[in-house]
Design a protein around this motif. Structure first.
Motif, PDB file in Angstrom:
ATOM      1  N   ARG A 121      22.234  -4.454  -7.855  1.00 25.01           N
ATOM      2  CA  ARG A 121      21.960  -5.168  -6.602  1.00 25.01           C
ATOM      3  C   ARG A 121      21.728  -4.203  -5.433  1.00 25.01           C
ATOM      4  NH1 ARG A 121      24.514 -10.576  -6.435  1.00 25.01           N
ATOM      5  NH2 ARG A 121      25.394 -11.065  -8.484  1.00 25.01           N
ATOM      6  N   PHE A 122      22.105  -2.921  -5.639  1.00 20.08           N
ATOM      7  CA  PHE A 122      22.084  -1.962  -4.540  1.00 20.08           C
ATOM      8  C   PHE A 122      21.079  -0.846  -4.785  1.00 20.08           C
ATOM      9  CE2 PHE A 122      26.247  -3.929  -4.471  1.00 20.08           C
ATOM     10  CZ  PHE A 122      26.537  -4.065  -3.121  1.00 20.08           C
ATOM     11  N   ASP A 123      20.422  -0.412  -3.706  1.00 22.12           N
ATOM     12  CA  ASP A 123      19.673   0.840  -3.729  1.00 22.12           C
ATOM     13  C   ASP A 123      20.637   2.007  -3.559  1.00 22.12           C
ATOM     14  OD1 ASP A 123      17.067   0.148  -4.244  1.00 22.12           O
ATOM     15  OD2 ASP A 123      16.505  -0.089  -2.150  1.00 22.12           O
ATOM     16  N   GLU A 124      21.650   1.787  -2.731  1.00 22.50           N
ATOM     17  CA  GLU A 124      22.664   2.815  -2.501  1.00 22.50           C
ATOM     18  C   GLU A 124      24.027   2.144  -2.380  1.00 22.50           C
ATOM     19  OE1 GLU A 124      21.898   5.272   0.859  1.00 22.50           O
ATOM     20  OE2 GLU A 124      19.887   5.860   0.192  1.00 22.50           O
ATOM     21  N   PHE A 125      25.064   2.849  -2.855  1.00 25.36           N
ATOM     22  CA  PHE A 125      26.427   2.369  -2.690  1.00 25.36           C
ATOM     23  C   PHE A 125      27.335   3.571  -2.531  1.00 25.36           C
ATOM     24  CE2 PHE A 125      30.657   1.136  -4.064  1.00 25.36           C
ATOM     25  CZ  PHE A 125      30.844  -0.069  -3.393  1.00 25.36           C
ATOM     26  N   GLY A 126      28.075   3.620  -1.423  1.00 24.53           N
ATOM     27  CA  GLY A 126      28.974   4.739  -1.175  1.00 24.53           C
ATOM     28  C   GLY A 126      30.279   4.579  -1.916  1.00 24.53           C
ATOM     29  N   ASP A 127      30.540   5.461  -2.866  1.00 21.92           N
ATOM     30  CA  ASP A 127      31.788   5.361  -3.628  1.00 21.92           C
ATOM     31  C   ASP A 127      33.006   5.735  -2.784  1.00 21.92           C
ATOM     32  OD1 ASP A 127      30.815   4.484  -6.169  1.00 21.92           O
ATOM     33  OD2 ASP A 127      29.972   6.486  -6.468  1.00 21.92           O
ATOM     34  N   VAL A 128      32.801   6.547  -1.768  1.00 21.15           N
ATOM     35  CA  VAL A 128      33.889   6.890  -0.850  1.00 21.15           C
ATOM     36  C   VAL A 128      33.941   5.814   0.240  1.00 21.15           C
ATOM     37  CG1 VAL A 128      34.758   8.567   0.814  1.00 21.15           C
ATOM     38  CG2 VAL A 128      33.602   9.349  -1.267  1.00 21.15           C
ATOM     39  N   PRO A 129      35.097   5.179   0.443  1.00 23.45           N
ATOM     40  CA  PRO A 129      35.160   4.090   1.427  1.00 23.45           C
ATOM     41  C   PRO A 129      34.859   4.568   2.842  1.00 23.45           C
ATOM     42  CG  PRO A 129      37.364   4.681   0.685  1.00 23.45           C
ATOM     43  CD  PRO A 129      36.406   5.404  -0.202  1.00 23.45           C
ATOM     44  N   ALA A 130      34.167   3.704   3.586  1.00 19.25           N
ATOM     45  CA  ALA A 130      33.863   3.992   4.987  1.00 19.25           C
ATOM     46  C   ALA A 130      35.042   3.663   5.884  1.00 19.25           C
ATOM     47  CB  ALA A 130      32.635   3.192   5.425  1.00 19.25           C
ATOM     48  N   ARG A 142      23.403  -0.266   0.556  1.00 19.34           N
ATOM     49  CA  ARG A 142      22.111  -0.824   0.953  1.00 19.34           C
ATOM     50  C   ARG A 142      21.574  -1.652  -0.202  1.00 19.34           C
ATOM     51  NH1 ARG A 142      19.284   3.480   2.316  1.00 19.34           N
ATOM     52  NH2 ARG A 142      17.936   3.592   0.473  1.00 19.34           N
ATOM     53  N   LEU A 143      21.310  -2.919   0.088  1.00 22.48           N
ATOM     54  CA  LEU A 143      20.817  -3.826  -0.941  1.00 22.48           C
ATOM     55  C   LEU A 143      19.357  -3.524  -1.284  1.00 22.48           C
ATOM     56  CD1 LEU A 143      22.334  -7.185   0.398  1.00 22.48           C
ATOM     57  CD2 LEU A 143      23.227  -5.732  -1.448  1.00 22.48           C
ATOM     58  N   LYS A 144      18.886  -4.123  -2.368  1.00 22.53           N
ATOM     59  CA  LYS A 144      17.506  -3.927  -2.807  1.00 22.53           C
ATOM     60  C   LYS A 144      16.499  -4.386  -1.756  1.00 22.53           C
ATOM     61  CE  LYS A 144      18.007  -2.261  -7.019  1.00 22.53           C
ATOM     62  NZ  LYS A 144      17.488  -0.923  -7.397  1.00 22.53           N
ATOM     63  N   ASP A 145      16.896  -5.378  -0.930  1.00 18.05           N
ATOM     64  CA  ASP A 145      15.970  -5.855   0.103  1.00 18.05           C
ATOM     65  C   ASP A 145      16.020  -5.007   1.375  1.00 18.05           C
ATOM     66  OD1 ASP A 145      18.349  -6.552   1.311  1.00 18.05           O
ATOM     67  OD2 ASP A 145      18.065  -8.717   1.118  1.00 18.05           O
ATOM     68  N   GLY A 146      16.803  -3.910   1.343  1.00 16.76           N
ATOM     69  CA  GLY A 146      16.838  -2.991   2.465  1.00 16.76           C
ATOM     70  C   GLY A 146      17.966  -3.221   3.450  1.00 16.76           C
ATOM     71  N   ARG A 147      18.699  -4.303   3.317  1.00 16.21           N
ATOM     72  CA  ARG A 147      19.770  -4.575   4.272  1.00 16.21           C
ATOM     73  C   ARG A 147      20.957  -3.642   4.057  1.00 16.21           C
ATOM     74  NH1 ARG A 147      20.966 -10.862   3.622  1.00 16.21           N
ATOM     75  NH2 ARG A 147      20.340 -10.339   1.473  1.00 16.21           N
ATOM     76  N   GLU A 148      21.450  -3.079   5.174  1.00 22.47           N
ATOM     77  CA  GLU A 148      22.680  -2.299   5.144  1.00 22.47           C
ATOM     78  C   GLU A 148      23.865  -3.268   5.147  1.00 22.47           C
ATOM     79  OE1 GLU A 148      23.052   1.051   5.135  1.00 22.47           O
ATOM     80  OE2 GLU A 148      20.921   1.558   5.253  1.00 22.47           O
ATOM     81  N   VAL A 149      24.808  -3.057   4.231  1.00 18.51           N
ATOM     82  CA  VAL A 149      25.915  -4.006   4.113  1.00 18.51           C
ATOM     83  C   VAL A 149      27.257  -3.291   4.051  1.00 18.51           C
ATOM     84  CG1 VAL A 149      24.560  -5.821   2.994  1.00 18.51           C
ATOM     85  CG2 VAL A 149      25.682  -4.056   1.584  1.00 18.51           C
ATOM     86  N   ALA A 150      28.288  -4.033   4.413  1.00 17.72           N
ATOM     87  CA  ALA A 150      29.677  -3.617   4.244  1.00 17.72           C
ATOM     88  C   ALA A 150      30.263  -4.408   3.086  1.00 17.72           C
ATOM     89  CB  ALA A 150      30.471  -3.878   5.522  1.00 17.72           C
ATOM     90  N   VAL A 151      30.846  -3.724   2.125  1.00 24.66           N
ATOM     91  CA  VAL A 151      31.452  -4.367   0.960  1.00 24.66           C
ATOM     92  C   VAL A 151      32.962  -4.205   1.076  1.00 24.66           C
ATOM     93  CG1 VAL A 151      31.533  -4.494  -1.555  1.00 24.66           C
ATOM     94  CG2 VAL A 151      29.416  -3.783  -0.401  1.00 24.66           C
ATOM     95  N   LYS A 152      33.637  -5.289   1.367  1.00 29.46           N
ATOM     96  CA  LYS A 152      35.082  -5.268   1.589  1.00 29.46           C
ATOM     97  C   LYS A 152      35.793  -5.742   0.329  1.00 29.46           C
ATOM     98  CE  LYS A 152      38.572  -7.166   4.761  1.00 29.46           C
ATOM     99  NZ  LYS A 152      38.770  -7.975   5.993  1.00 29.46           N
ATOM    100  N   LEU A 153      36.679  -4.909  -0.204  1.00 28.44           N
ATOM    101  CA  LEU A 153      37.409  -5.217  -1.437  1.00 28.44           C
ATOM    102  C   LEU A 153      38.894  -5.297  -1.147  1.00 28.44           C
ATOM    103  CD1 LEU A 153      35.119  -2.802  -2.066  1.00 28.44           C
ATOM    104  CD2 LEU A 153      35.856  -3.250  -4.388  1.00 28.44           C
ATOM    105  N   GLN A 154      39.532  -6.261  -1.769  1.00 32.02           N
ATOM    106  CA  GLN A 154      40.981  -6.399  -1.623  1.00 32.02           C
ATOM    107  C   GLN A 154      41.682  -5.516  -2.651  1.00 32.02           C
ATOM    108  OE1 GLN A 154      43.883 -10.126  -2.358  1.00 32.02           O
ATOM    109  NE2 GLN A 154      42.455 -10.422  -0.662  1.00 32.02           N
ATOM    110  N   TYR A 155      42.744  -4.844  -2.211  1.00 35.63           N
ATOM    111  CA  TYR A 155      43.492  -3.988  -3.119  1.00 35.63           C
ATOM    112  C   TYR A 155      44.094  -4.809  -4.263  1.00 35.63           C
ATOM    113  CZ  TYR A 155      43.405  -0.635   0.756  1.00 35.63           C
ATOM    114  OH  TYR A 155      43.020   0.211   1.769  1.00 35.63           O
ATOM    115  N   PRO A 156      44.048  -4.310  -5.503  1.00 27.92           N
ATOM    116  CA  PRO A 156      44.719  -5.013  -6.609  1.00 27.92           C
ATOM    117  C   PRO A 156      46.212  -5.146  -6.321  1.00 27.92           C
ATOM    118  CG  PRO A 156      43.295  -3.256  -7.426  1.00 27.92           C
ATOM    119  CD  PRO A 156      43.367  -3.087  -5.942  1.00 27.92           C
TER     120      PRO A 156
END
Length: 437
Positions: A121-130, A142-156
């Motif tokens: 789904r991504f052109d780019e994904f930063g493995d190091v959290p921002a 960055r999604l395939k359509d060019g949008r810059e996104v924030a991916v927020k994950l909850q800690y296990p």
């Protein structure tokens, strides 16, 4: 022994190290004094090391301990300066930082929530959290359509960690309070315990964020990122680039801090009117100043649902209090449930207790400061003061809990900013009941 019990024991041991560490440093300090070191130098060193340990433990644990630390960082403006100074830098770090999850854990979560081929789904994904905070961390992509996104994950295991930390912090409330004098930590912990479910529900958070984004689309003052996708433990939303509000507290000009303070207040009061929501986590880590000067807002995990806006009684009673009518204010608070029916409250004492809530609305322009915030904390926090006993007698209706939190927390942030602005005009425009005849 499974990993979960081991982690729980480790977390408990680390939290327990706070009072033990403080006791050890006190012993070292006594030794230095016997050896001839000045008392002031010993105390300053004690405070600095206590601050370092507080951040190290709370920051490493994330969960409830981290969230508790964030709340403490919000209220440092109410502490005496000689006590606040050593804690300020370390507590400010708690507003938007925490150690990251391993990349393999991130992959496991996103594979479960977005599908095994989630990277497609991504052109780019930063493995190091921002960014990383109390119950989750954010990655930039960055999604395939060019949008810059924030991916927020909850800690296990965030739910288990939150509950375990808060139980442990509750046991050490008195000791932790001694590490940061002047603050009653028990109410902070109790409120966090009550809000666990809301904080953990990312579907609920995404709905609130999108509701705000719709209300403030193309707004001249505010930016709220739109939600792209969400699940119970992941939120993908538009990326916004801005300078953290906290950096202006330490490095902003007076003009910048005044302008930010006014936008901050306008956002808080605009939410209930235009979005039917009150953003209820007011600490600076949730706000960014955009390059064009607009105020960007993130993290909508805690919002009060106010479909009809703020209760008109707030504005009406604030207006009456400015006129000095203590009897009318007392009767109004009884009607709203703040004073129980058979309880007798002296109107003059009540007006004195409520003065800090009304003071910023009394003048056309008001100057917030740490000195002002500390003075208000002393008025109600000193057990010898009549205001302290009155505070214990007042009741807080459940519908006002988050409103009260935002009001107090907002004043704390404005005091950290040392902001001066025409805040009364905001109330006249956005607070129901304040301008009514």
């Amino acid at each position: 022994m499974s990993d979960l019990p081991r982690k729980a024991l480790s977390r408990t041991a680390k939290l327990a190290s706070l009072p033990l560490g403080a006791a050890g440093r006190a012993t070292v300090g006594l030794g230095k004094r016997i050896g001839g070191a000045p008392a002031e130098a010993v105390y300053a060193e004690f405070q600095r090391r206590t601050a370092d340990q507080l951040f190290a433990v709370l920051g490493e644990l994330k969960g409830g301990a981290m969230k508790f630390g964030q709340m403490l960082s919000l209220m440092e403006s109410a502490m005496p300066e000689e006590l606040a100074a050593p804690y300020r830098a370390t507590l400010t770090k708690l507003q938007d930082s925490a150690p990251p999850m391993q990349a393999s854990t991130v992959d496991t979560i996103l594979s479960r929530e977005l599908g095994k081929r989630w990277r497609d789904r991504f052109d780019e994904f930063g493995d190091v959290p921002a960014a990383a905070a109390s119950i989750g961390q954010v990655h930039r992509g960055r999604l395939k359509d060019g949008r810059e996104v924030a991916v927020k994950l909850q800690y296990p295991g965030a739910a288990e960690a939150l509950r375990a930390d808060l139980r442990q912090l509750g046991r050490f409330a008195r000791t932790i309070g001694s590490l940061i004098p002047g603050l009653d930590v028990k109410p902070l912990i109790a409120e966090l315990q009550e809000r666990i479910g809301e904080e953990l529900d990312y579907d609920r958070e995404a709905q609130a964020q999108q509701q705000y984004a719709d209300a403030f689309k193309d707004h001249p003052e505010f930016v709220v990122p739109r939600v792209v996708k969400h699940s119970p433990s992941v939120i993908v939303s538009e990326w916004i680039e801005g300078r953290p509000l906290s950096s202006y507290i330490t490095g902003g000009t007076k003009e910048e801090r005044d302008a930010i303070g006014l936008k901050y207040v306008r956002f808080m009061f605009s939410g209930p009117k235009y979005a039917g929501l009150l953003h209820s986590d007011p600490h600076p880590g949730n706000f960014r100043v955009m390059p064009d000067g607009r105020l960007g807002v993130v993290d909508f995990g805690l919002c009060a649902r106010l479909p009809d806006g703020l209760p008109p009684a707030i504005g009406r009673l604030l207006r009456i209090s400015l006129k000095g009518d203590g009897l009318a204010v007392r009767d109004g608070l009884k009607a709203e449930g703040f004073i129980k029916p058979r309880m007798e409250i002296d109107p003059a004492q009540l007006m004195d207790y409520l003065a800090p809530f009304a003071e910023p609305a009394r003048e056309e322009s008001f100057q917030f400061s740490r000195e002002w915030m500390r003075a208000q904390a002393n008025r109600t926090g000193d057990f010898r003061s009549p205001n302290a006993s009155l505070a214990l007698r007042l009741n807080m209706p459940p519908s006002y809990l988050l409103i009260h939190r935002v009001w107090i927390g907002g004043m704390a942030v404005l005091s950290q900013l040392e902001a001066e602005a025409p805040f009364r005009s905001v109330l006249e425009e956005l607070l129901p009941g304040f301008s009514d005849d």
